[in-house]
Design a protein around this motif. Structure first.
Motif, short mmCIF file in Angstrom:
data_model
loop_
_atom_site.label_atom_id
_atom_site.label_comp_id
_atom_site.label_asym_id
_atom_site.label_seq_id
_atom_site.Cartn_x
_atom_site.Cartn_y
_atom_site.Cartn_z
N SER A 206 0.84 -1.21 0.00
CA SER A 206 0.00 0.00 0.00
C SER A 206 0.87 1.25 0.00
N SER B 260 -9.01 3.53 0.10
CA SER B 260 -9.78 3.80 1.31
C SER B 260 -9.40 5.16 1.87
N PRO B 261 -10.35 6.06 2.04
CA PRO B 261 -11.76 5.95 1.71
C PRO B 261 -11.96 5.94 0.20
N GLU B 262 -13.08 5.40 -0.23
CA GLU B 262 -13.34 5.32 -1.66
C GLU B 262 -13.54 6.71 -2.26
N GLY C 250 -7.62 -1.56 -4.00
CA GLY C 250 -8.59 -0.83 -3.21
C GLY C 250 -8.09 0.54 -2.85
N VAL D 180 -5.51 8.94 2.61
CA VAL D 180 -6.01 7.93 1.67
C VAL D 180 -4.99 6.81 1.58
N THR D 181 -5.47 5.56 1.65
CA THR D 181 -4.61 4.40 1.48
C THR D 181 -4.95 3.73 0.16
#
Length: 145
Positions: free
Chosen positions: A54, A87-89, A85, A114-115
């Motif tokens: 990530s 996160s947050p979207e 993915g 944000v990740t």
């Protein structure tokens, strides 16, 4: 002499691995920022092909415009990884010339973190550039097998 040289090289390789030169460890994580706190990226210098990893992006209050943070991610990095993915979207995600554009709705204008979870799909160096509110931060990762 050859045996001693080989032993020294082996010890150096083990110390480098423990320090994080080849992946997880204290030397593996680093952080780059725009200098004024608008955008910061934290990432591992070395990642592994098809391994879960990530990148963390952080945005200061100056990145917010009309309740939205718009992030441009360009370079070889977006094309060299499979994004698993975010996160947050993001409220909106679109492909742009040379990369991605992500938009995030922001309620708290203090800081947005944000990740981006990913798996590297290519070997070798991957370079990325994150642009937010006219400020850019470059980063690079090296992908090992």
């Amino acid at each position: 002499m050859w045996q001693r040289s080989g032993t020294v090289l082996l010890v150096l390789a083990v110390v480098a691995a423990l320090a994080g030169l080849f992946g997880n460890g204290p030397l593996s994580w680093t952080e780059r920022d725009s200098g004024d706190g608008v955008v910061t990226v934290a990432f591992e210098r070395v990642t592994h092909h098809k391994a879960d990893d990530s990148v963390t992006l952080a945005f200061g209050p100056e990145a917010v415009s009309d309740g939205t943070v718009t992030v441009e991610l360009t370079g070889t990095w977006p094309g060299g990884v499979d994004v698993r993915g975010i996160s947050p979207e993001p409220t909106e995600q679109r492909v742009a010339a040379g990369g991605l554009v992500l938009e995030f709705a922001v309620e708290d204008t203090d800081r947005l973190e944000v990740t981006v979870s990913f798996r590297a799909q290519e070997y070798g160096p991957l370079r990325g550039e994150i642009t937010v509110a006219g400020r850019s931060v470059s980063f690079s990762q090296f992908v090992l097998p």
